[in-house]
Enzyme design. Structure first.
Site, PDB file in Angstrom:
ATOM      1  N   HIS A 254      35.445  38.918  44.169  1.00  0.00           N
ATOM      2  CA  HIS A 254      34.454  40.003  44.119  1.00  0.00           C
ATOM      3  C   HIS A 254      33.263  39.724  43.187  1.00  0.00           C
ATOM      4  O   HIS A 254      32.103  39.849  43.565  1.00  0.00           O
ATOM      5  CB  HIS A 254      35.133  41.293  43.639  1.00  0.00           C
TER       6      HIS A 254
HETATM    7  C1  BDR Z   1      37.264  44.098  40.549  1.00  0.00           C
HETATM    8  O1  BDR Z   1      38.489  44.378  39.874  1.00  0.00           O
HETATM    9  C2  BDR Z   1      38.884  43.272  39.128  1.00  0.00           C
HETATM   10  O2  BDR Z   1      40.261  43.054  39.265  1.00  0.00           O
HETATM   11  C3  BDR Z   1      38.063  42.107  39.589  1.00  0.00           C
HETATM   12  O3  BDR Z   1      37.828  41.206  38.523  1.00  0.00           O
HETATM   13  C4  BDR Z   1      36.786  42.744  40.075  1.00  0.00           C
HETATM   14  O4  BDR Z   1      35.852  42.894  39.033  1.00  0.00           O
HETATM   15  C5  BDR Z   1      37.503  44.204  42.038  1.00  0.00           C
HETATM   16  O5  BDR Z   1      37.948  45.475  42.367  1.00  0.00           O
END
Ligand code: BDR
Ligand code: CA
Length: 327
Positions: A254
Protein backbone atom coordinates in the site's frame (compact mmCIF):
# COMPACT_ATOMS: atom_id res chain seq x y z
CA UNK A 1 16.62 22.86 -16.88
CA UNK A 2 16.62 20.31 -14.05
CA UNK A 3 13.37 20.27 -12.08
CA UNK A 4 13.56 21.08 -8.39
CA UNK A 5 13.37 18.25 -5.90
CA UNK A 6 10.23 18.09 -3.78
CA UNK A 7 10.96 18.63 -0.10
CA UNK A 8 9.18 15.88 1.82
CA UNK A 9 8.65 14.54 5.32
CA UNK A 10 7.75 10.87 5.55
CA UNK A 11 5.56 10.02 8.52
CA UNK A 12 5.61 6.27 8.89
CA UNK A 13 5.12 3.10 11.01
CA UNK A 14 7.47 0.58 9.33
CA UNK A 15 5.94 -1.98 8.41
CA UNK A 16 7.02 -3.99 5.35
CA UNK A 17 5.23 -1.79 2.81
CA UNK A 18 6.47 1.31 4.64
CA UNK A 19 10.00 -0.08 4.20
CA UNK A 20 9.52 -0.37 0.45
CA UNK A 21 8.06 3.15 0.33
CA UNK A 22 11.06 4.51 2.26
CA UNK A 23 13.50 2.80 -0.07
CA UNK A 24 11.59 4.15 -3.07
CA UNK A 25 11.70 7.70 -1.70
CA UNK A 26 15.37 7.57 -0.77
CA UNK A 27 16.32 6.27 -4.22
CA UNK A 28 14.23 8.80 -6.15
CA UNK A 29 15.88 11.97 -7.43
CA UNK A 30 12.52 13.75 -7.59
CA UNK A 31 12.39 13.82 -3.78
CA UNK A 32 14.48 15.46 -1.09
CA UNK A 33 13.65 13.62 2.15
CA UNK A 34 13.99 16.25 4.89
CA UNK A 35 13.02 13.93 7.75
CA UNK A 36 11.42 10.64 8.63
CA UNK A 37 8.98 10.80 11.53
CA UNK A 38 7.73 7.65 13.22
CA UNK A 39 4.37 6.87 14.75
CA UNK A 40 2.84 3.94 16.60
CA UNK A 41 0.93 1.75 14.13
CA UNK A 42 1.92 -1.57 12.63
CA UNK A 43 4.13 -2.20 15.67
CA UNK A 44 5.06 -0.14 18.73
CA UNK A 45 6.78 3.21 18.31
CA UNK A 46 10.29 2.13 19.39
CA UNK A 47 10.20 -0.80 16.95
CA UNK A 48 8.96 1.46 14.12
CA UNK A 49 11.84 3.84 14.84
CA UNK A 50 14.39 1.01 14.92
CA UNK A 51 13.03 -0.22 11.59
CA UNK A 52 13.32 3.21 9.96
CA UNK A 53 16.94 3.45 11.15
CA UNK A 54 17.67 -0.07 9.94
CA UNK A 55 16.41 0.79 6.46
CA UNK A 56 18.65 3.87 6.36
CA UNK A 57 21.63 1.70 7.33
CA UNK A 58 20.87 -0.89 4.66
CA UNK A 59 20.78 1.88 2.05
CA UNK A 60 24.12 3.18 3.35
CA UNK A 61 23.36 6.81 2.49
CA UNK A 62 26.26 9.22 3.07
CA UNK A 63 23.91 11.78 4.69
CA UNK A 64 20.80 10.03 5.99
CA UNK A 65 17.83 12.24 6.92
CA UNK A 66 17.01 12.64 10.61
CA UNK A 67 14.55 10.20 12.16
CA UNK A 68 12.30 11.68 14.86
CA UNK A 69 9.93 9.76 17.09
CA UNK A 70 6.37 10.92 17.58
CA UNK A 71 3.23 9.51 19.13
CA UNK A 72 3.42 6.19 20.95
CA UNK A 73 -0.37 5.85 20.89
CA UNK A 74 -3.41 7.22 19.05
CA UNK A 75 -5.00 10.50 20.21
CA UNK A 76 -7.66 8.86 22.37
CA UNK A 77 -7.74 5.13 21.68
CA UNK A 78 -5.77 2.04 22.62
CA UNK A 79 -2.85 1.18 20.28
CA UNK A 80 -3.33 -1.67 17.80
CA UNK A 81 -0.78 -3.70 15.86
CA UNK A 82 -0.69 -5.68 12.63
CA UNK A 83 2.04 -8.15 13.47
CA UNK A 84 0.13 -10.93 11.69
CA UNK A 85 1.06 -9.35 8.34
CA UNK A 86 4.28 -7.50 9.16
CA UNK A 87 5.77 -9.93 11.71
CA UNK A 88 6.43 -9.21 15.40
CA UNK A 89 9.35 -6.94 14.50
CA UNK A 90 7.37 -5.17 11.75
CA UNK A 91 9.82 -6.28 9.08
CA UNK A 92 8.78 -9.86 8.50
CA UNK A 93 10.73 -11.33 11.46
CA UNK A 94 14.09 -10.48 9.91
CA UNK A 95 15.52 -9.73 13.36
CA UNK A 96 15.72 -13.47 14.12
CA UNK A 97 17.52 -14.41 10.89
CA UNK A 98 21.13 -15.63 11.26
CA UNK A 99 23.94 -15.89 8.73
CA UNK A 100 26.07 -19.01 8.15
CA UNK A 101 28.37 -18.17 11.06
CA UNK A 102 25.38 -17.89 13.42
CA UNK A 103 25.55 -14.08 13.67
CA UNK A 104 22.40 -11.99 13.39
CA UNK A 105 21.81 -11.12 9.74
CA UNK A 106 20.15 -7.84 10.72
CA UNK A 107 21.71 -6.64 14.01
CA UNK A 108 20.30 -3.58 15.81
CA UNK A 109 21.07 -0.39 13.87
CA UNK A 110 23.88 1.88 15.03
CA UNK A 111 22.12 5.05 13.92
CA UNK A 112 20.04 6.89 16.54
CA UNK A 113 16.89 8.99 16.33
CA UNK A 114 17.13 12.74 16.96
CA UNK A 115 15.92 14.05 20.30
CA UNK A 116 13.32 16.28 18.63
CA UNK A 117 9.65 15.27 19.04
CA UNK A 118 8.20 14.44 15.60
CA UNK A 119 5.22 16.87 15.68
CA UNK A 120 7.63 19.71 16.59
CA UNK A 121 10.00 18.77 13.78
CA UNK A 122 7.07 18.75 11.35
CA UNK A 123 6.17 22.32 12.43
CA UNK A 124 9.82 23.46 12.20
CA UNK A 125 10.28 22.06 8.70
CA UNK A 126 6.99 23.52 7.52
CA UNK A 127 8.15 26.95 8.71
CA UNK A 128 11.52 26.46 6.98
CA UNK A 129 9.84 25.62 3.64
CA UNK A 130 6.73 27.83 3.57
CA UNK A 131 4.28 26.38 1.02
CA UNK A 132 7.08 24.14 -0.20
CA UNK A 133 6.73 21.04 1.98
CA UNK A 134 4.95 17.80 1.11
CA UNK A 135 4.08 15.41 3.94
CA UNK A 136 3.68 11.78 2.93
CA UNK A 137 1.86 9.79 5.59
CA UNK A 138 2.12 6.01 5.65
CA UNK A 139 0.68 5.27 9.09
CA UNK A 140 -1.99 6.53 11.48
CA UNK A 141 -2.28 10.33 11.29
CA UNK A 142 -1.57 10.98 14.99
CA UNK A 143 1.67 12.95 14.49
CA UNK A 144 0.12 15.28 11.92
CA UNK A 145 -2.92 15.91 14.14
CA UNK A 146 -0.57 16.70 17.06
CA UNK A 147 1.42 19.07 14.82
CA UNK A 148 -1.84 20.84 13.87
CA UNK A 149 -2.62 21.31 17.56
CA UNK A 150 0.91 22.61 18.26
CA UNK A 151 0.77 25.01 15.31
CA UNK A 152 -2.78 25.85 14.20
CA UNK A 153 -1.33 27.93 11.33
CA UNK A 154 0.27 24.80 9.82
CA UNK A 155 -2.27 24.61 6.94
CA UNK A 156 -0.89 27.94 5.70
CA UNK A 157 2.64 26.52 5.43
CA UNK A 158 2.25 22.96 4.20
CA UNK A 159 1.97 22.58 0.43
CA UNK A 160 0.24 19.20 0.38
CA UNK A 161 -0.26 15.89 2.12
CA UNK A 162 -0.25 12.54 0.36
CA UNK A 163 -1.80 9.92 2.61
CA UNK A 164 -2.03 6.16 2.45
CA UNK A 165 -5.31 5.61 4.19
CA UNK A 166 -8.98 4.92 3.82
CA UNK A 167 -11.21 2.86 1.55
CA UNK A 168 -13.64 4.92 -0.51
CA UNK A 169 -15.58 2.67 -2.82
CA UNK A 170 -13.88 -0.50 -1.61
CA UNK A 171 -14.28 -2.52 1.61
CA UNK A 172 -11.94 -2.03 4.56
CA UNK A 173 -9.19 -4.38 5.67
CA UNK A 174 -9.31 -4.29 9.50
CA UNK A 175 -13.11 -4.21 9.60
CA UNK A 176 -15.61 -4.43 6.75
CA UNK A 177 -15.78 -0.64 6.84
CA UNK A 178 -12.33 0.63 7.80
CA UNK A 179 -8.76 0.63 6.57
CA UNK A 180 -5.98 0.09 9.16
CA UNK A 181 -4.37 3.56 9.30
CA UNK A 182 -7.72 5.35 9.70
CA UNK A 183 -9.08 2.66 12.03
CA UNK A 184 -6.09 3.08 14.39
CA UNK A 185 -6.73 6.78 14.87
CA UNK A 186 -10.00 7.99 13.30
CA UNK A 187 -9.99 11.25 15.27
CA UNK A 188 -6.56 12.16 13.88
CA UNK A 189 -7.55 11.21 10.33
CA UNK A 190 -10.68 13.36 10.50
CA UNK A 191 -8.72 16.32 11.94
CA UNK A 192 -6.11 16.18 9.18
CA UNK A 193 -8.62 15.82 6.32
CA UNK A 194 -10.69 18.72 7.68
CA UNK A 195 -7.58 20.91 8.22
CA UNK A 196 -7.72 22.56 4.81
CA UNK A 197 -4.27 21.30 3.75
CA UNK A 198 -4.57 20.04 0.13
CA UNK A 199 -4.67 16.26 0.52
CA UNK A 200 -4.52 13.28 -1.81
CA UNK A 201 -5.92 10.09 -0.32
CA UNK A 202 -4.46 6.85 -1.62
CA UNK A 203 -6.63 4.10 -0.20
CA UNK A 204 -7.45 0.45 -0.62
CA UNK A 205 -9.42 1.16 -3.83
CA UNK A 206 -6.08 1.41 -5.61
CA UNK A 207 -3.54 -0.22 -3.26
CA UNK A 208 -5.43 -3.54 -3.41
CA UNK A 209 -5.07 -3.51 -7.19
CA UNK A 210 -1.44 -2.38 -7.50
CA UNK A 211 0.46 -5.17 -5.75
CA UNK A 212 3.85 -6.82 -5.86
CA UNK A 213 4.04 -10.39 -7.12
CA UNK A 214 6.56 -12.82 -5.70
CA UNK A 215 7.61 -13.85 -9.18
CA UNK A 216 8.44 -10.25 -10.22
CA UNK A 217 10.30 -9.55 -7.00
CA UNK A 218 12.45 -12.68 -7.29
CA UNK A 219 13.22 -11.87 -10.91
CA UNK A 220 14.29 -8.34 -10.05
CA UNK A 221 16.44 -9.31 -7.06
CA UNK A 222 18.66 -12.01 -8.60
CA UNK A 223 21.86 -10.04 -8.04
CA UNK A 224 23.17 -10.85 -4.54
CA UNK A 225 23.33 -7.48 -2.82
CA UNK A 226 22.44 -6.53 0.74
CA UNK A 227 19.46 -4.51 -0.46
CA UNK A 228 18.08 -7.30 -2.67
CA UNK A 229 18.51 -9.77 0.21
CA UNK A 230 16.65 -7.41 2.51
CA UNK A 231 13.78 -7.01 0.02
CA UNK A 232 13.38 -10.79 -0.22
CA UNK A 233 13.72 -11.39 3.51
CA UNK A 234 11.42 -8.57 4.63
CA UNK A 235 8.57 -9.44 2.23
CA UNK A 236 8.60 -13.24 2.73
CA UNK A 237 6.39 -13.21 5.83
CA UNK A 238 3.78 -10.90 4.28
CA UNK A 239 3.80 -12.97 1.09
CA UNK A 240 3.06 -16.17 3.07
CA UNK A 241 0.22 -14.32 4.79
CA UNK A 242 -1.36 -13.28 1.47
CA UNK A 243 -0.85 -16.72 -0.01
CA UNK A 244 -2.62 -18.40 2.93
CA UNK A 245 -5.41 -15.86 3.09
CA UNK A 246 -6.12 -15.19 -0.58
CA UNK A 247 -4.05 -17.63 -2.58
CA UNK A 248 -2.14 -14.64 -4.01
CA UNK A 249 1.61 -15.19 -4.59
CA UNK A 250 2.83 -11.76 -3.56
CA UNK A 251 1.67 -9.01 -1.24
CA UNK A 252 0.00 -5.64 -1.10
CA UNK A 253 2.48 -2.79 -0.70
CA UNK A 254 0.00 0.00 0.00
CA UNK A 255 2.48 2.62 1.19
CA UNK A 256 4.69 2.28 -1.87
CA UNK A 257 1.85 3.48 -4.09
CA UNK A 258 1.30 6.55 -1.92
CA UNK A 259 5.01 7.36 -2.23
CA UNK A 260 4.83 6.91 -5.98
CA UNK A 261 1.98 9.41 -6.11
CA UNK A 262 4.19 11.89 -4.24
CA UNK A 263 6.82 11.36 -6.95
CA UNK A 264 4.36 11.61 -9.85
CA UNK A 265 0.65 12.21 -9.35
CA UNK A 266 -0.15 10.59 -12.72
CA UNK A 267 0.30 7.13 -11.16
CA UNK A 268 -3.32 7.34 -10.03
CA UNK A 269 -6.52 8.84 -11.35
CA UNK A 270 -8.26 10.92 -8.70
CA UNK A 271 -11.62 12.51 -8.09
CA UNK A 272 -12.15 15.58 -5.90
CA UNK A 273 -14.85 14.83 -3.36
CA UNK A 274 -15.91 15.55 0.20
CA UNK A 275 -14.51 13.04 2.70
CA UNK A 276 -15.13 12.57 6.40
CA UNK A 277 -13.91 9.87 8.75
CA UNK A 278 -16.39 8.20 11.10
CA UNK A 279 -15.27 8.61 14.71
CA UNK A 280 -18.29 7.24 16.52
CA UNK A 281 -19.86 4.26 14.79
CA UNK A 282 -19.92 0.92 16.58
CA UNK A 283 -19.45 -0.98 13.32
CA UNK A 284 -18.01 1.83 11.24
CA UNK A 285 -15.32 3.55 13.37
CA UNK A 286 -12.49 4.68 11.09
CA UNK A 287 -14.59 4.38 7.94
CA UNK A 288 -13.74 6.98 5.29
CA UNK A 289 -17.01 8.25 3.89
CA UNK A 290 -16.51 9.85 0.48
CA UNK A 291 -19.38 11.63 -1.19
CA UNK A 292 -19.12 9.92 -4.56
CA UNK A 293 -22.70 10.69 -5.51
CA UNK A 294 -22.76 11.93 -9.10
CA UNK A 295 -24.47 15.27 -8.34
CA UNK A 296 -23.52 18.36 -6.36
CA UNK A 297 -24.34 18.42 -2.64
CA UNK A 298 -24.01 22.20 -2.26
CA UNK A 299 -21.81 23.77 0.41
CA UNK A 300 -22.00 20.95 2.93
CA UNK A 301 -20.40 18.53 0.54
CA UNK A 302 -17.66 20.84 -0.77
CA UNK A 303 -14.72 18.73 -2.04
CA UNK A 304 -11.91 18.65 0.52
CA UNK A 305 -9.73 15.85 -0.87
CA UNK A 306 -8.53 14.17 -4.05
CA UNK A 307 -9.34 10.48 -3.74
CA UNK A 308 -7.40 7.96 -5.82
CA UNK A 309 -9.76 5.65 -7.69
CA UNK A 310 -7.79 4.37 -10.70
CA UNK A 311 -4.34 2.82 -11.10
CA UNK A 312 -2.40 0.86 -13.69
CA UNK A 313 -0.99 -2.12 -11.73
CA UNK A 314 1.68 -3.10 -14.23
CA UNK A 315 3.02 0.46 -14.51
CA UNK A 316 3.16 0.51 -10.68
CA UNK A 317 5.03 -2.77 -10.31
CA UNK A 318 7.47 -2.00 -13.07
CA UNK A 319 8.36 1.45 -11.68
CA UNK A 320 8.64 0.15 -8.12
CA UNK A 321 11.04 -2.67 -8.92
CA UNK A 322 13.05 -0.49 -11.23
CA UNK A 323 13.68 2.00 -8.42
CA UNK A 324 14.04 -0.20 -5.31
CA UNK A 325 16.11 -3.15 -6.51
CA UNK A 326 19.79 -3.50 -7.45
CA UNK A 327 19.97 -4.84 -11.02
C1 BDR B 1 -1.84 0.30 5.83
O1 BDR B 1 -1.84 -0.41 7.07
C2 BDR B 1 -0.54 -0.83 7.36
O2 BDR B 1 -0.56 -2.15 7.85
C3 BDR B 1 0.27 -0.69 6.12
O3 BDR B 1 1.62 -0.38 6.43
C4 BDR B 1 -0.40 0.44 5.38
O4 BDR B 1 0.11 1.69 5.77
C5 BDR B 1 -2.74 -0.44 4.86
O5 BDR B 1 -4.02 -0.53 5.36
CA1 CA C 1 2.20 1.87 7.06
Amino acid sequence: MATQRKHIIIDTDPGVDDALALILALRSDELQVEAITTVNGNVCLSQCTENALRILEILGLPEPPPVAQGADRPLCREPLSSASIHGRDGLGEISILKDRSGKKKYPSPRLHPTAKYAPELICDLAARHPRGLTIVTLGPLTNIALALTLEPALPRYVKEIVTMGGAYSAPGNVTPAAEFNFFCDPEAAQQVIASGIPITLVGLDVTRIARLSRHSLLNATKKRTRLNQFLQNATAHAMSFYCEREGYHGCSVHDALAMMVAIDSSFVGTKRVHVEVETEGKLTAGMSVADLRPYSRGKAGKPNAAVALYVDPSRFEHFLLDRITDR
